[in-house]
Write a protein that holds these residues in place. Structure first.
Motif, PDB file in Angstrom:
ATOM      1  N   UNK A 138      89.045  -4.580   9.032  1.00 25.76           N
ATOM      2  CA  UNK A 138      88.270  -3.546   9.728  1.00 25.76           C
ATOM      3  C   UNK A 138      88.265  -2.238   8.930  1.00 25.76           C
ATOM      4  N   UNK A 139      89.388  -1.923   8.291  1.00 20.25           N
ATOM      5  CA  UNK A 139      89.485  -0.683   7.526  1.00 20.25           C
ATOM      6  C   UNK A 139      88.612  -0.689   6.277  1.00 20.25           C
ATOM      7  N   UNK A 140      88.138  -1.846   5.881  1.00 21.02           N
ATOM      8  CA  UNK A 140      87.263  -1.929   4.704  1.00 21.02           C
ATOM      9  C   UNK A 140      85.800  -1.669   5.057  1.00 21.02           C
ATOM     10  N   UNK A 141      85.508  -1.536   6.342  1.00 21.83           N
ATOM     11  CA  UNK A 141      84.135  -1.319   6.785  1.00 21.83           C
ATOM     12  C   UNK A 141      83.739   0.152   6.675  1.00 21.83           C
ATOM     13  N   UNK A 142      82.456   0.401   6.800  1.00 30.30           N
ATOM     14  CA  UNK A 142      81.931   1.761   6.887  1.00 30.30           C
ATOM     15  C   UNK A 142      81.413   1.991   8.302  1.00 30.30           C
ATOM     16  N   UNK A 143      81.769   3.125   8.879  1.00 31.09           N
ATOM     17  CA  UNK A 143      81.308   3.417  10.242  1.00 31.09           C
ATOM     18  C   UNK A 143      79.965   4.123  10.188  1.00 31.09           C
ATOM     19  N   UNK A 144      78.930   3.376  10.530  1.00 24.14           N
ATOM     20  CA  UNK A 144      77.611   3.960  10.723  1.00 24.14           C
ATOM     21  C   UNK A 144      77.231   3.773  12.183  1.00 24.14           C
ATOM     22  N   UNK A 145      76.192   4.415  12.610  1.00 24.29           N
ATOM     23  CA  UNK A 145      75.803   4.309  14.011  1.00 24.29           C
ATOM     24  C   UNK A 145      75.280   2.912  14.325  1.00 24.29           C
ATOM     25  N   UNK A 146      75.499   2.475  15.562  1.00 20.67           N
ATOM     26  CA  UNK A 146      75.061   1.164  16.005  1.00 20.67           C
ATOM     27  C   UNK A 146      73.545   1.066  15.992  1.00 20.67           C
ATOM     28  N   UNK A 147      72.888   2.161  16.362  1.00 19.86           N
ATOM     29  CA  UNK A 147      71.428   2.241  16.359  1.00 19.86           C
ATOM     30  C   UNK A 147      71.002   3.361  15.417  1.00 19.86           C
ATOM     31  N   UNK A 148      69.712   3.530  15.228  1.00 22.42           N
ATOM     32  CA  UNK A 148      69.177   4.610  14.400  1.00 22.42           C
ATOM     33  C   UNK A 148      69.716   5.941  14.920  1.00 22.42           C
ATOM     34  N   UNK A 149      70.289   6.729  14.037  1.00 23.87           N
ATOM     35  CA  UNK A 149      70.939   7.967  14.457  1.00 23.87           C
ATOM     36  C   UNK A 149      69.968   8.921  15.139  1.00 23.87           C
ATOM     37  N   UNK A 150      68.701   8.811  14.833  1.00 21.31           N
ATOM     38  CA  UNK A 150      67.713   9.693  15.456  1.00 21.31           C
ATOM     39  C   UNK A 150      67.534   9.397  16.943  1.00 21.31           C
ATOM     40  N   UNK A 151      68.000   8.246  17.385  1.00 26.30           N
ATOM     41  CA  UNK A 151      67.843   7.875  18.798  1.00 26.30           C
ATOM     42  C   UNK A 151      69.031   8.319  19.659  1.00 26.30           C
ATOM     43  N   UNK A 152      70.011   8.991  19.064  1.00 23.79           N
ATOM     44  CA  UNK A 152      71.209   9.423  19.810  1.00 23.79           C
ATOM     45  C   UNK A 152      70.929  10.773  20.477  1.00 23.79           C
ATOM     46  N   UNK A 153      70.083  10.734  21.481  1.00 22.43           N
ATOM     47  CA  UNK A 153      69.624  11.958  22.132  1.00 22.43           C
ATOM     48  C   UNK A 153      70.589  12.461  23.214  1.00 22.43           C
TER      49      UNK A 153
END
Length: 540
Positions: free
Chosen positions: A215-230
């Motif tokens: 898990x520590x080898x992963x990169x944390x990006x948003x689950x959905x398109x960041x523009x949709x995090x309203x």
């Protein structure tokens, strides 16, 4: 309000989203084989609603739509931090009785600082650091609902607590259960000799699979398109902290083993281990009702760094919703739908970052504790003569040097009456109260009861500084919790499964009511320090 005063009186991924079957059909021939307690570290009640549009039908929404939602659920004392939160969810008690007054405190008898789960007589079990293993529940002075379940079945019931944080596993498991926690220095799940001499084979195999490193080898990006995090403010904010030594607190985030707990995969790793414990220990398969206590620590680590208005917090809850759905589906498969009871709550909520508040013209600020302590010490020297008047300051509490006061014939009332009118003029200070002698004048009765539930003669400071709403002791970036204000005390309480009604209530309920309600559901004695009342509407 009357309820709270009564308390004082008593003390002085596809599979994740699969649609569940019709519960009414399943409950017919059900029996309560397993209770699963879920504590989400630093979860505001509002997160259930604020992010609801993007939750799956199988996670939080399943608990809310098919279970019972206590919508106006609060803490019943004024020290809203992790150790006390977990201790009182499971004991139904108050710090005044349980002795769990903070994550750390000053022990008046020994004159030493104490960590909530520290035990110098215990040793690490498993491949972890020596320090990480010196833990047990010995500082908890009352029983937990899990202890009561064990005693009621002559220790036939199995109880297992799992959390990244040691205190998040140890307090729920009580004195007689088994607790496992995560050592970030080694990437292993460990325990202590309070519970066992060696890890069970399944736990060793789990550690050897190196899931934490994966898990520590992963990169944390948003689950959905960041523009949709309203439901959050924009990602790049100057008052958010970084993780993993990053230069900016923005997506995508790199992860290291030491910062895994600050990411959604800390939750997923916790669930992986908890499900392995459930399967390997055959929880819910024996003669008696078993108990699995899971605490998800990662929202707290992330919340401290990024704050409740951040994209990171929205994303961590959208991913936690998937973990909750996976847990419920695994319970359906291994224990049987209708054969288990789940409750979900939090150990505390959280304040907004003061810089965020001020940016939006809302009062708030930082309380610099050390500078304040220096001022108090100078005032005491000036009024009563030179001396080490203060033994310690912790949890906004001042521990007075009673021996020196006795030598100089100074009463606590003298100190309080001198300091109170001076300190309350300080910016960010709402009031100063005399906990030891119950001098809470000027504080509304509602909050007085929270303070009365806090004072333990051996572990609580005599005087307590109450900061104004929106203020806290901390740093320029990130946020924290720990006050008696609603943003710290209002947390979710969801019930689901065997013996649970379908519905909701907005009447006041309290964390202390959880253990009392479980004792009625299970037909066992409530914990010996319990001050709560069963929530009648929850039970069928």
């Amino acid at each position: 309000m009357n309820r709270l005063l009564t308390l004082v009186a008593l003390v002085s991924l596809n599979s994740c989203f699969a649609q569940p079957k019709n519960s009414s059909l399943v409950q017919k021939n059900a029996e309560n084989k397993l209770v699963v307690g879920i504590v989400v570290d630093q979860m505001r009640y509002e997160y259930l609603n604020r992010f609801a549009d993007r939750y799956s039908e199988g996670g939080f929404k399943r608990l809310m739509s098919q279970g019972f939602n206590c919508k106006n659920n609060h803490y019943h004392y004024a020290s809203t931090v992790t150790g006390p939160g977990h201790a009182h969810v499971y004991s139904g008690s108050v710090p005044a009785v349980s002795g769990i007054v903070g994550n750390e405190w000053f022990e008046k008898i020994s004159g030493q600082g104490m960590y909530v789960a520290s035990d110098s007589t215990a040793s690490v079990v498993g491949e972890g650091s020596d320090r990480a293993g010196k833990m047990s529940p010995k500082n908890l002075k009352v029983t937990s609902i899990t202890d009561q379940l064990r005693m009621a079945t002559q220790f036939g019931s199995k109880v297992i607590g799992v959390a990244i944080k040691d205190r998040g596993a140890i307090m729920p498991a009580g004195h007689t259960g088994t607790a496992y926690w995560f050592d970030s220095s080694t990437g292993n799940w460990i325990s202590s000799t309070h519970y066992m001499d060696a890890l069970p084979e399944w736990a060793t195999k789990f550690n050897n699979a190196d899931k934490a490193e994966a898990y520590a080898s992963l990169t944390w990006n948003t689950l959905y398109d960041i523009e949709t995090y309203t439901a959050s403010e924009e990602d790049d904010q100057p008052y958010e902290n970084t993780i993993s030594g990053e230069t900016k607190a923005v997506f995508p985030h790199s992860i290291k083993l030491g910062s895994l707990a600050s990411t959604p995969w800390g939750n997923t790793l916790t669930l992986d281990f908890a499900l392995e414990a459930m399967k390997s220990e055959n929880l819910g398969k024996g003669k008696y009702t078993d108990f699995l206590a899971i605490s998800f620590s990662s929202p707290d680590y992330a919340g401290h760094a990024f704050g409740p208005q951040s994209v990171e917090i929205e994303d961590i809850y959208l991913r936690l919703d998937q973990d909750i759905a996976r847990l419920l589906n695994e319970l359906d498969a291994q224990v049987g739908e209708g054969n288990y009871t789940v409750f979900l709550t939090a150990d505390h909520a959280v304040a907004d970052i003061p810089a965020y508040l001020m940016k939006n013209k809302i009062p708030g600020g930082l309380f610099i504790g050390r500078e304040f302590q220096n001022k108090v010490e100078a005032l005491l020297d000036q009024e009563f003569g030179d001396g080490d008047w203060i033994r310690a300051v912790d949890n906004y509490q001042i521990y007075m040097n009673r021996n020196l006061m006795s030598e100089k014939d100074v009463d606590l009332e003298d100190v309080f009456e001198y300091l109170q009118p001076i300190l309350t003029l300080e910016e960010g200070v709402y009031n100063l109260v005399n906990l030891a002698e119950g001098e809470l004048g000027g504080v509304p009765p509602f909050y007085q009861s929270l303070l009365q539930n806090l004072y333990n003669p051996k572990r609580t400071g005599e005087l307590m500084i109450l900061v104004e709403p929106g203020w806290f002791h901390g740093y320029n970036k990130g946020t924290t919790h720990g006050t008696m204000w609603a943003y710290d005390t209002h947390v979710p309480l969801l019930w689901y499964g065997y013996g649970i009604s379908n519905g909701e209530t907005v009447k006041p309920t309290y964390i202390s009511d959880i253990a009392a309600t479980l004792s009625q559901l299970l037909g066992i004695q409530e914990p010996n320090g319990s001050v709560g009342k069963p929530i009648e509407e929850v039970l069928k």
